[in-house]
Design an enzyme around this catalytic site. Structure first.
Site, PDB file in Angstrom:
ATOM      1  N   PHE A 185       0.789  -1.154   0.096  1.00  0.00           N
ATOM      2  CA  PHE A 185      -0.136   0.122   0.101  1.00  0.00           C
ATOM      3  C   PHE A 185       0.858   1.246  -0.117  1.00  0.00           C
ATOM      4  O   PHE A 185       0.516   2.131  -0.289  1.00  0.00           O
ATOM      5  CB  PHE A 185      -1.012   0.098   1.113  1.00  0.00           C
ATOM      6  CG  PHE A 185      -1.783  -0.983   1.346  1.00  0.00           C
ATOM      7  CD1 PHE A 185      -2.980  -0.766   0.532  1.00  0.00           C
ATOM      8  CD2 PHE A 185      -1.765  -1.958   2.298  1.00  0.00           C
ATOM      9  CE1 PHE A 185      -4.089  -1.928   0.694  1.00  0.00           C
ATOM     10  CE2 PHE A 185      -2.603  -3.116   2.393  1.00  0.00           C
ATOM     11  CZ  PHE A 185      -3.796  -3.086   1.720  1.00  0.00           C
ATOM     12  N   LYS A 230       0.588   4.952 -10.766  1.00  0.00           N
ATOM     13  CA  LYS A 230      -0.004   3.707 -10.505  1.00  0.00           C
ATOM     14  C   LYS A 230      -0.095   2.795 -11.808  1.00  0.00           C
ATOM     15  O   LYS A 230       0.079   1.604 -11.495  1.00  0.00           O
ATOM     16  CB  LYS A 230      -1.501   4.244 -10.138  1.00  0.00           C
ATOM     17  CG  LYS A 230      -1.856   4.418  -8.608  1.00  0.00           C
ATOM     18  CD  LYS A 230      -1.315   3.391  -7.643  1.00  0.00           C
ATOM     19  CE  LYS A 230      -1.171   3.806  -6.132  1.00  0.00           C
ATOM     20  NZ  LYS A 230      -0.518   2.930  -5.107  1.00  0.00           N
ATOM     21  N   TYR A 290      -0.545  11.305 -10.354  1.00  0.00           N
ATOM     22  CA  TYR A 290      -0.767  10.230  -9.549  1.00  0.00           C
ATOM     23  C   TYR A 290      -1.346   9.106 -10.362  1.00  0.00           C
ATOM     24  O   TYR A 290      -0.668   7.813  -9.920  1.00  0.00           O
ATOM     25  CB  TYR A 290      -1.844  10.634  -8.593  1.00  0.00           C
ATOM     26  CG  TYR A 290      -2.531   9.450  -7.677  1.00  0.00           C
ATOM     27  CD1 TYR A 290      -1.664   8.771  -6.806  1.00  0.00           C
ATOM     28  CD2 TYR A 290      -3.551   9.133  -7.954  1.00  0.00           C
ATOM     29  CE1 TYR A 290      -2.253   7.674  -6.004  1.00  0.00           C
ATOM     30  CE2 TYR A 290      -4.258   8.098  -7.267  1.00  0.00           C
ATOM     31  CZ  TYR A 290      -3.510   7.263  -6.434  1.00  0.00           C
ATOM     32  OH  TYR A 290      -4.121   6.342  -5.712  1.00  0.00           O
ATOM     33  N   LYS A 301      -0.882   9.795  -2.371  1.00  0.00           N
ATOM     34  CA  LYS A 301      -2.098   9.246  -3.019  1.00  0.00           C
ATOM     35  C   LYS A 301      -2.876  10.730  -3.333  1.00  0.00           C
ATOM     36  O   LYS A 301      -4.020  10.560  -3.676  1.00  0.00           O
ATOM     37  CB  LYS A 301      -2.858   8.544  -2.229  1.00  0.00           C
ATOM     38  CG  LYS A 301      -3.278   9.124  -0.898  1.00  0.00           C
ATOM     39  CD  LYS A 301      -4.204   8.077  -0.207  1.00  0.00           C
ATOM     40  CE  LYS A 301      -4.755   8.558   1.359  1.00  0.00           C
ATOM     41  NZ  LYS A 301      -5.736   7.889   1.990  1.00  0.00           N
ATOM     42  N   ASN A 320      -9.591  16.383   0.259  1.00  0.00           N
ATOM     43  CA  ASN A 320     -10.046  16.579  -1.212  1.00  0.00           C
ATOM     44  C   ASN A 320     -11.221  15.606  -1.633  1.00  0.00           C
ATOM     45  O   ASN A 320     -12.001  16.149  -2.797  1.00  0.00           O
ATOM     46  CB  ASN A 320      -8.781  16.096  -2.090  1.00  0.00           C
ATOM     47  CG  ASN A 320      -7.753  16.880  -2.055  1.00  0.00           C
ATOM     48  OD1 ASN A 320      -7.984  18.437  -2.339  1.00  0.00           O
ATOM     49  ND2 ASN A 320      -6.641  16.758  -1.844  1.00  0.00           N
ATOM     50  N   SER A 327      -5.724   1.865  -8.449  1.00  0.00           N
ATOM     51  CA  SER A 327      -6.894   2.614  -8.366  1.00  0.00           C
ATOM     52  C   SER A 327      -7.478   2.650  -9.930  1.00  0.00           C
ATOM     53  O   SER A 327      -6.829   2.521 -11.052  1.00  0.00           O
ATOM     54  CB  SER A 327      -6.453   4.073  -8.320  1.00  0.00           C
ATOM     55  OG  SER A 327      -7.237   4.891  -8.289  1.00  0.00           O
ATOM     56  N   PHE A 337     -12.343   1.324  -6.617  1.00  0.00           N
ATOM     57  CA  PHE A 337     -12.931   2.527  -7.094  1.00  0.00           C
ATOM     58  C   PHE A 337     -13.086   3.616  -5.954  1.00  0.00           C
ATOM     59  O   PHE A 337     -11.987   4.044  -5.774  1.00  0.00           O
ATOM     60  CB  PHE A 337     -14.194   2.071  -7.766  1.00  0.00           C
ATOM     61  CG  PHE A 337     -14.170   1.593  -8.919  1.00  0.00           C
ATOM     62  CD1 PHE A 337     -13.765   0.271  -9.212  1.00  0.00           C
ATOM     63  CD2 PHE A 337     -14.776   2.389 -10.005  1.00  0.00           C
ATOM     64  CE1 PHE A 337     -13.307   0.053 -10.517  1.00  0.00           C
ATOM     65  CE2 PHE A 337     -14.635   1.753 -11.237  1.00  0.00           C
ATOM     66  CZ  PHE A 337     -13.762   0.733 -11.502  1.00  0.00           C
ATOM     67  N   ASN A 338     -13.839   3.862  -5.284  1.00  0.00           N
ATOM     68  CA  ASN A 338     -14.016   5.121  -4.081  1.00  0.00           C
ATOM     69  C   ASN A 338     -13.853   4.495  -2.836  1.00  0.00           C
ATOM     70  O   ASN A 338     -15.323   4.270  -2.385  1.00  0.00           O
ATOM     71  CB  ASN A 338     -14.954   6.100  -4.383  1.00  0.00           C
ATOM     72  CG  ASN A 338     -14.579   7.026  -5.674  1.00  0.00           C
ATOM     73  OD1 ASN A 338     -14.697   6.316  -6.843  1.00  0.00           O
ATOM     74  ND2 ASN A 338     -14.637   8.285  -5.386  1.00  0.00           N
TER      75      ASN A 338
HETATM   76  C1  UD1 Z   1     -10.520  10.956  -6.448  1.00  0.00           C
HETATM   77  C2  UD1 Z   1      -9.187  11.222  -7.407  1.00  0.00           C
HETATM   78  C3  UD1 Z   1      -8.957   9.635  -7.781  1.00  0.00           C
HETATM   79  C4  UD1 Z   1      -8.719   8.866  -6.570  1.00  0.00           C
HETATM   80  C5  UD1 Z   1      -9.863   9.024  -5.472  1.00  0.00           C
HETATM   81  C6  UD1 Z   1      -9.308   8.191  -4.376  1.00  0.00           C
HETATM   82  C7  UD1 Z   1      -9.436  13.256  -8.337  1.00  0.00           C
HETATM   83  C8  UD1 Z   1      -9.756  14.191  -9.767  1.00  0.00           C
HETATM   84  N1  UD1 Z   1      -9.572  11.893  -8.675  1.00  0.00           N
HETATM   85  O1  UD1 Z   1     -11.443  10.501  -7.356  1.00  0.00           O
HETATM   86  O2  UD1 Z   1      -7.844   9.771  -8.557  1.00  0.00           O
HETATM   87  O3  UD1 Z   1      -8.282   7.725  -6.999  1.00  0.00           O
HETATM   88  O4  UD1 Z   1     -10.231  10.266  -5.369  1.00  0.00           O
HETATM   89  O5  UD1 Z   1     -10.468   8.094  -3.455  1.00  0.00           O
HETATM   90  O6  UD1 Z   1      -9.184  13.988  -7.359  1.00  0.00           O
HETATM   91  N2  UD1 Z   1     -17.037  16.196  -5.161  1.00  0.00           N
HETATM   92  C9  UD1 Z   1     -17.682  17.379  -4.451  1.00  0.00           C
HETATM   93  N3  UD1 Z   1     -17.253  18.014  -3.452  1.00  0.00           N
HETATM   94  C10 UD1 Z   1     -16.059  17.851  -2.781  1.00  0.00           C
HETATM   95  C11 UD1 Z   1     -15.220  16.620  -3.269  1.00  0.00           C
HETATM   96  C12 UD1 Z   1     -15.825  15.763  -4.235  1.00  0.00           C
HETATM   97  O7  UD1 Z   1     -18.871  17.511  -4.840  1.00  0.00           O
HETATM   98  O8  UD1 Z   1     -15.684  18.520  -1.800  1.00  0.00           O
HETATM   99  C13 UD1 Z   1     -17.556  15.336  -5.977  1.00  0.00           C
HETATM  100  C14 UD1 Z   1     -16.682  15.110  -7.146  1.00  0.00           C
HETATM  101  O9  UD1 Z   1     -16.929  16.103  -8.213  1.00  0.00           O
HETATM  102  C15 UD1 Z   1     -16.925  13.585  -7.656  1.00  0.00           C
HETATM  103  C16 UD1 Z   1     -17.542  12.965  -6.204  1.00  0.00           C
HETATM  104  O10 UD1 Z   1     -17.634  13.868  -5.345  1.00  0.00           O
HETATM  105  O11 UD1 Z   1     -17.969  13.631  -8.247  1.00  0.00           O
HETATM  106  C17 UD1 Z   1     -16.238  11.974  -5.770  1.00  0.00           C
HETATM  107  O12 UD1 Z   1     -15.245  12.926  -5.431  1.00  0.00           O
HETATM  108  P1  UD1 Z   1     -13.920  12.270  -4.712  1.00  0.00           P
HETATM  109  O13 UD1 Z   1     -14.163  11.799  -3.372  1.00  0.00           O
HETATM  110  O14 UD1 Z   1     -12.745  13.374  -4.696  1.00  0.00           O
HETATM  111  O15 UD1 Z   1     -13.152  11.163  -5.548  1.00  0.00           O
HETATM  112  P2  UD1 Z   1     -12.903  10.857  -7.163  1.00  0.00           P
HETATM  113  O16 UD1 Z   1     -12.973  12.508  -7.804  1.00  0.00           O
HETATM  114  O17 UD1 Z   1     -14.070  10.088  -7.809  1.00  0.00           O
END
Ligand code: UD1
Length: 338
Positions: free
Chosen positions: A80, A152, A148, A84, A198, A124, A178-179
């Site tokens: 791991f 990977k 990033y 990230k 983030n 990822s 995925f998430n």
């Molecule tokens: C992000 C990363 C991805 C990483 C994953 C790890 C980016 C562009 N992608 O994915 O590389 O593998 O995290 O978990 O950063 N959102 C909001 N408000 C926020 C934060 C997010 O509306 O404050 C929305 C985003 O637009 C998205 C969804 O929530 O539609 C999920 O976002 P996030 O949790 O950041 O994950 P990913 O963008 O899918």
């Protein structure tokens, strides 16, 4: 089996250590705590009731890694340890390649020296970049959009090249998450983002806890049912169990290279996530619609059927459980630490 876990105090790592011990494996954690906390190790010990072997080292430190492997002689490594943050990777690309690619190369070298021939690699769904269609299968084109994501993907290539080298006996499971969300149901371990999160899920729980004023919903004009981004949110305990299953699959099958998506196979929108968290917290969580976040995609959710078939694994926890567990963790432990 004796399993070395690099990055074993991190989010997915710590939950995987718990599941490995529950399944009867002997674990040695290798950590440099660059993005994790020492007290997580004590929490793992509280959950499992077992003292945890820990070597504090950086995987790029070849001598330290050799000494650790010489002592423990692992049968397998779950890897791991990595940087990230997508945004940080755009500012510090060389550091990201150094740790994520260079660190993996050193690890593979040292594993070979000690005849340790099984690796499970933390990859990822970000390697798919902007997927052409959902659900995303492993056969989909790769094309990560960030440094990033590229580290990977290069890590995956590196591992496959080591598997394919003449005379090599390495077997590898490459797991594309995925998430990852949720937390251990005990509330003792979970995600610990440094600074302003983030990712959506910790931003929601911190807002619900009063640490942030409101959630910024990035984009409401995507081609999705409510216009907000759709993702495949998978509970970290389900993910952890998939790592244990991947070790078993490598030990029992003739296949030496497995690349598998780990997701639920269903997507939820940003607003659905906020609503479910609100129902768990018992009050509305404030949010405000904003423009799209640069680099974001509309939807991304998995076709997890290969992992279902090859590992006999499927993500079992519901969105409600994800929110309940993440909220329990937020209230119990996830104090801000920036
Ligand atoms: C992000 C990363 C991805 C990483 C994953 C790890 C980016 C562009 N992608 O994915 O590389 O593998 O995290 O978990 O950063 N959102 C909001 N408000 C926020 C934060 C997010 O509306 O404050 C929305 C985003 O637009 C998205 C969804 O929530 O539609 C999920 O976002 P996030 O949790 O950041 O994950 P990913 O963008 O899918």
């Amino acid at each position: 089996m004796k399993v070395m876990v690099t990055g074993g105090a991190g989010f997915v790592g710590s939950h995987t250590v718990v599941e490995l011990i529950a399944a009867g494996h002997y674990v040695q954690v290798v950590e440099n705590f660059c993005n994790s906390e020492r007290w997580i190790v004590e929490r793992i010990e509280r959950i499992t009731g077992v003292p945890l072997a820990l070597d504090e080292l950086d995987i790029r430190d070849r001598d330290a890694l050799r000494a650790s492997m010489e002592r423990f002689r692992p049968d397998a490594v779950i890897h791991f340890a990595a940087l990230k943050s997508v945004s940080e990777s755009t500012q510090l690309p060389a550091s990201y390649y150094d740790v994520n690619v260079g660190g993996t190369a050193t690890l593979l070298d040292v594993m070979q020296e000690f005849d340790c021939n099984r690796i499970v690699f933390s990859s990822s769904a970000t390697v798919y970049g902007q997927p052409e269609a959902c659900p995303v299968a492993e056969s989909a084109a790769v094309g990560p959009a960030t440094p990033y994501g590229r580290t990977k993907l290069v890590g995956e290539w590196l591992i496959r090249d080591c598997v394919a080298a003449p005379g090599a006996s390495l077997g590898a499971a490459i797991l594309r998450y995925f998430n990852p969300v949720g937390a251990h149901p005990s509330g003792l371990i979970g995600e610990l983002p440094r600074g302003v999160p983030n990712n959506l899920a910790p931003y929601i729980t911190q807002t619900a806890a009063g640490q942030r004023d409101y959630i910024r919903v990035f984009g409401d004009d995507y081609a999705t049912p409510d216009g907000t981004g759709v993702r495949d949110y998978v509970h970290v305990v389900d993910l952890a169990k998939a790592h244990v299953a991947a070790l078993d699959a490598l030990a029992s099958s003739d296949q030496r290279e497995l690349t598998l998506n780990l997701g639920t196979g269903r997507g939820y929108s940003v607003l659905e996530l906020i609503e479910t968290f609100s129902s768990v917290v018992g009050r509305p969580i404030p949010y405000e619609r904003q423009g799209r976040r640069a680099g974001d995609i509309g939807e991304c959710w998995a076709d997890p059927s290969r992992a279902n078939a090859v590992l006999g694994w499927r993500a079992e926890k519901t969105l409600l459980e994800i929110c309940e567990d993440a909220w329990r963790w937020q209230q119990a432990s996830a104090l801000p630490h920036d």
